[in-house]
Design an enzyme around this catalytic site. Structure first.
Site, PDB file in Angstrom:
ATOM      1  N   ARG A   7      39.312  38.298  45.472  1.00 35.10           N
ATOM      2  CA  ARG A   7      40.159  37.104  45.360  1.00 35.10           C
ATOM      3  C   ARG A   7      39.292  35.861  45.307  1.00 35.10           C
ATOM      4  O   ARG A   7      38.300  35.731  46.018  1.00 35.10           O
ATOM      5  CB  ARG A   7      41.119  37.018  46.541  1.00 35.10           C
ATOM      6  CG  ARG A   7      42.476  37.580  46.184  1.00 35.10           C
ATOM      7  CD  ARG A   7      43.494  37.332  47.235  1.00 35.10           C
ATOM      8  NE  ARG A   7      43.224  38.052  48.449  1.00 35.10           N
ATOM      9  CZ  ARG A   7      42.796  37.488  49.569  1.00 35.10           C
ATOM     10  NH1 ARG A   7      42.614  36.182  49.644  1.00 35.10           N
ATOM     11  NH2 ARG A   7      42.571  38.220  50.635  1.00 35.10           N
ATOM     12  N   ASP A  37      50.730  45.885  53.275  1.00 37.75           N
ATOM     13  CA  ASP A  37      50.163  44.567  52.960  1.00 37.75           C
ATOM     14  C   ASP A  37      51.118  43.384  53.128  1.00 37.75           C
ATOM     15  O   ASP A  37      50.704  42.351  53.623  1.00 37.75           O
ATOM     16  CB  ASP A  37      49.623  44.580  51.519  1.00 37.75           C
ATOM     17  CG  ASP A  37      48.637  43.443  51.241  1.00 37.75           C
ATOM     18  OD1 ASP A  37      47.868  43.084  52.145  1.00 37.75           O
ATOM     19  OD2 ASP A  37      48.647  42.912  50.125  1.00 37.75           O
ATOM     20  N   GLY A  59      44.032  40.809  42.778  1.00 37.62           N
ATOM     21  CA  GLY A  59      44.412  39.800  43.775  1.00 37.62           C
ATOM     22  C   GLY A  59      44.602  38.420  43.171  1.00 37.62           C
ATOM     23  O   GLY A  59      45.233  37.547  43.775  1.00 37.62           O
ATOM     24  N   ASN A  65      34.275  46.220  46.885  1.00 37.05           N
ATOM     25  CA  ASN A  65      35.718  45.955  46.890  1.00 37.05           C
ATOM     26  C   ASN A  65      36.432  46.818  45.843  1.00 37.05           C
ATOM     27  O   ASN A  65      37.478  46.446  45.343  1.00 37.05           O
ATOM     28  CB  ASN A  65      35.972  44.465  46.625  1.00 37.05           C
ATOM     29  CG  ASN A  65      37.376  44.042  47.014  1.00 37.05           C
ATOM     30  OD1 ASN A  65      38.000  44.643  47.893  1.00 37.05           O
ATOM     31  ND2 ASN A  65      37.909  43.025  46.346  1.00 37.05           N
ATOM     32  N   CYS A 111      39.741  44.517  57.258  1.00 39.21           N
ATOM     33  CA  CYS A 111      39.575  44.586  58.722  1.00 39.21           C
ATOM     34  C   CYS A 111      40.437  45.670  59.359  1.00 39.21           C
ATOM     35  O   CYS A 111      40.749  45.606  60.548  1.00 39.21           O
ATOM     36  CB  CYS A 111      39.914  43.240  59.357  1.00 39.21           C
ATOM     37  SG  CYS A 111      38.822  41.929  58.841  1.00 39.21           S
TER      38      CYS A 111
HETATM   39  C1  SPV Z   1      43.784  41.396  50.198  1.00 42.28           C
HETATM   40  O1  SPV Z   1      42.659  41.029  49.834  1.00 42.28           O
HETATM   41  O2  SPV Z   1      44.369  40.931  51.182  1.00 42.28           O
HETATM   42  C2  SPV Z   1      44.490  42.447  49.443  1.00 42.28           C
HETATM   43  C3  SPV Z   1      44.057  42.718  48.102  1.00 42.28           C
HETATM   44  O3  SPV Z   1      45.465  42.970  49.905  1.00 42.28           O
HETATM   45  S1  SPV Z   1      44.414  41.392  47.086  1.00 42.28           S
HETATM   46  O4  SPV Z   1      45.290  41.859  46.050  1.00 42.28           O
HETATM   47  O5  SPV Z   1      43.140  40.968  46.550  1.00 42.28           O
HETATM   48  O6  SPV Z   1      45.030  40.326  47.830  1.00 42.28           O
HETATM   49 MN    MN Z   2      46.220  41.774  51.571  1.00 41.23          MN
END
Ligand code: SPV
Ligand code: MN
Length: 624
Positions: A87, A290, A223, A386, A273
């Protein structure tokens, strides 16, 4: 005839026009027409969720080289561009109308100025490409949680991923009331060469919350591109603010207690984490890993998973530690792997998968061989840190049967956890809702990980694990949490956890599997089954209760020494943390609720008094 219809009639084939007009909603027609005018695609594909249409999306992702097929016919691999595998916080910007300010913690730009950048960047961005238009629903369809979303993209990978991760919504859109609020997502990866967005320096995500619209440009990492994931979360937080509910970066799971009791927990952890691994702990069932919406329904806090799939970190997934995910990834369930290595026999490999490293293959850098270095002389690992897998939840052996319950599930506990080497104990319960919101949720800190661009291992302020997505001033967000608890008679218990405590030599002092015991203890606390020790920062477990849980669930002899080192109350570190947190809020969050400081200051006084009376590092027995 309306202007939008003119555009659609010119740009769409008869079949696609019919599919679009079957959704009798003018704002949908207008959004598609405006996107066509701006992005100027060669063709437009309206996906109506039939098997034929969803298969076409998957096939085209492969045909265009966005995904590479593997030996297993249900598996593919997608590579994001070289610069684009996490991200991108810096380039994610809120477009703020004149006179508004979201506070120092959020990256923002004047709305008019931002929209001009969007217009320039997206102008002709789909030249020579096909635009895909898809319809989805966040949360179960026709439920109090549902939010309809239109996704437009020129990436068949994005459209395919969303098919695995979200509830299809074409038919839902056909029966939608005219005035139902809709989220609008427009993404273009821009021009690609060897799957790298050539204009990656002009990448970004712009959130026009005034119009419930998010633009994602010149980027591919999920992300940053998948509208229904973190882009919609930012809009949902604003909607939740208006409507008095909570949109959170949380898993949702049932912890199984004695006599088949199921107690639902949500858990907020920053990326990387332990959020997904906690929600998958053996012996329990998962609803989502999530994104969770929490609402008060009939006087109770109830929650639903916004998604129906997992976009999970694949690094360190092993057969031994993660058997459920491992089995799915080795089954015929449709899966997209991203940024892994493809071996000669067309299987995916990821870091720390429990096997010998591969001798070669294809990865995000092209042909990979051991010792390969990048332009800066750094060794290129065979897969990215990642790297991820994208799957639907349906194949998981531990899927909870409440996934599609229209009223969601009643929440018994809320967990906050971060990557913290020296301060918090492994598990602790707050005194009450306000104390938990202030000292656990709003005070969360965590070391950065590879899930966002930039250096890893730096301690950062991570309130509610949601700071990356909060789209209202932070003080208001905290106030909303406080109010939410005040609006129900029976609030969920709030807990903090910490899996990352280290000893002086830098070794972790708890085991990866111990989280199973912390979960079972929290479950018992929700029902008042066990007593606890009151410390200045919250309630911690009694040794004998943990010893029994370790024996029963992990067949492990848990020693008093382990307990003492894990549950030592580290007063100097706890005090330093309060100083850091107080200073951040005083300096950067002018609208922090007063009660926040009161609760923090009370906690400091309790710690100081205890330190004065008993010392700096205290074993649990000092309080028992
Ligand atoms: C995170 O980074 O919190 C995720 C993956 O769950 S993302 O789609 O990159 O947000
Ligand atoms: Mn996430």
């Amino acid at each position: 005839m309306s202007k939008a219809l003119d555009v659609l009639e010119t740009a769409l084939t008869e079949t696609n026009l019919r599919k679009l007009l079957a959704i009798p909603n003018y704002s949908v027609h207008r959004f598609v027409a405006e996107a066509i005018n701006l992005c100027k695609p060669m063709k437009v594909f309206i996906c109506n969720d039939t098997k034929m249409d969803t298969e076409y999306i998957r096939r085209t992702a492969i045909a265009r080289g966005e995904e590479t097929p593997l030996a297993n016919p249900y598996h593919t691999v997608h590579f994001d561009g070289l610069h684009d595998q996490a991200r991108d916080k810096e380039s994610t910007i809120y477009l703020v109308p004149e006179g508004e300010n979201l506070g120092e913690q959020l990256t923002q730009m004047n709305r008019e100025k931002g929209l001009k950048i969007v217009q320039t960047r997206l102008d002709g961005s789909m030249d020579n490409k096909k635009m895909v238009v898809r319809f989805f629903c966040l949360g179960p369809l026709d439920s109090p949680f549902s939010i309809p979303v239109v996704q437009i993209t020129d990436s068949f990978y994005v459209a395919h991923s969303e098919d695995l991760l979200y509830r299809r919504g074409y038919e839902y859109f056909r029966r939608l009331a005219d005035d139902k609020e809709i989220f609008w997502m427009l993404h273009s990866s821009g021009k690609l060469i060897h799957s790298v967005s050539t204009d990656w320096k002009k990448r970004g995500v712009m959130i026009d919350y005034k119009e419930n619209t998010v633009y994602s440009m010149n980027t591919q990492y999920a992300g940053n591109t998948i509208g229904l994931k973190k882009l919609a979360l930012r809009l949902a937080i604003r909607k939740a603010d208006r409507e008095s509910w909570l949109a959170e970066h949380m898993f949702l799971m049932a912890v199984h207690g004695p006599s088949q009791r199921r107690t639902y927990f949500t858990g907020a952890f920053p990326s990387g984490c332990g959020k997904t691994s906690t929600s998958m702990v053996r012996g329990n069932t998962i609803v989502g890993d999530d994104l969770t919406y929490l609402k008060i329904i009939d006087g109770k806090v109830r929650a639903a998973n916004v998604e129906r799939g997992i976009f999970g970190i694949i690094r360190s997934i092993t057969q031994k530690d993660d058997p459920v995910i491992w089995d799915v990834l080795h089954s015929n369930q449709p899966t997209i792997f991203s940024n892994v290595l493809i071996t000669e026999d067309e299987t995916p490999r990821w870091l720390d998968d429990g096997n010998e490293p591969p001798s070669g293959g294809i990865n995000y850098s092209g042909e990979w061989f051991p010792g390969k270095i990048d332009k800066n002389g750094e060794e290129i690992p065979y897969a990215h840190n990642n790297a991820r897998y994208t799957i639907g939840l349906e194949g998981l052996a531990n899927l909870d049967d409440a996934l599609d319950d229209l009223r969601g599930v009643e929440v018994g506990g809320i967990i906050y956890g971060g990557r913290d080497t020296n301060t918090w104990v492994p598990v602790q319960q707050s005194f009450d809702w306000t104390h938990g919101v202030v000292t656990m949720g709003a005070s969360l800190e965590s070391e950065t990980t590879f899930a966002t661009l930039g250096p890893s291992g730096v301690r950062k302020f991570q309130p509610f694990s949601n700071l990356d997505f909060i789209s209202i001033p932070l003080g208001k967000y905290i106030q909303n949490h406080l109010d939410f608890g005040n609006n129900v008679k029976h609030t969920p218990c709030i807990f903090s956890v910490n899996y990352f405590l280290k000893d002086k030599e830098g070794n972790y002092i708890s085991d990866k599997l111990d989280k199973m015991v912390w979960l079972k203890w929290m479950e018992q606390r929700v029902h008042g089954d066990v007593n606890a020790i009151k410390t200045p920062t919250g309630y911690i477990p009694i040794y004998e209760d943990l010893r029994e849980l370790f024996k029963c669930h992990l067949d492990k002899e848990y020693s008093r020494n382990e307990y003492n080192s894990q549950f030592t109350i580290r007063i100097p570190e706890l005090l330093e943390k309060i100083d850091r947190i107080e200073s951040i809020y005083r300096r950067t969050v002018p609208d922090t609720p007063r009660i926040f400081f009161d609760v923090l200051i009370e906690q400091r006084s309790r710690l100081l008094e205890t330190q004065h009376d008993l010392g700096k590092y205290l074993l649990p027995s000092a309080f028992g």
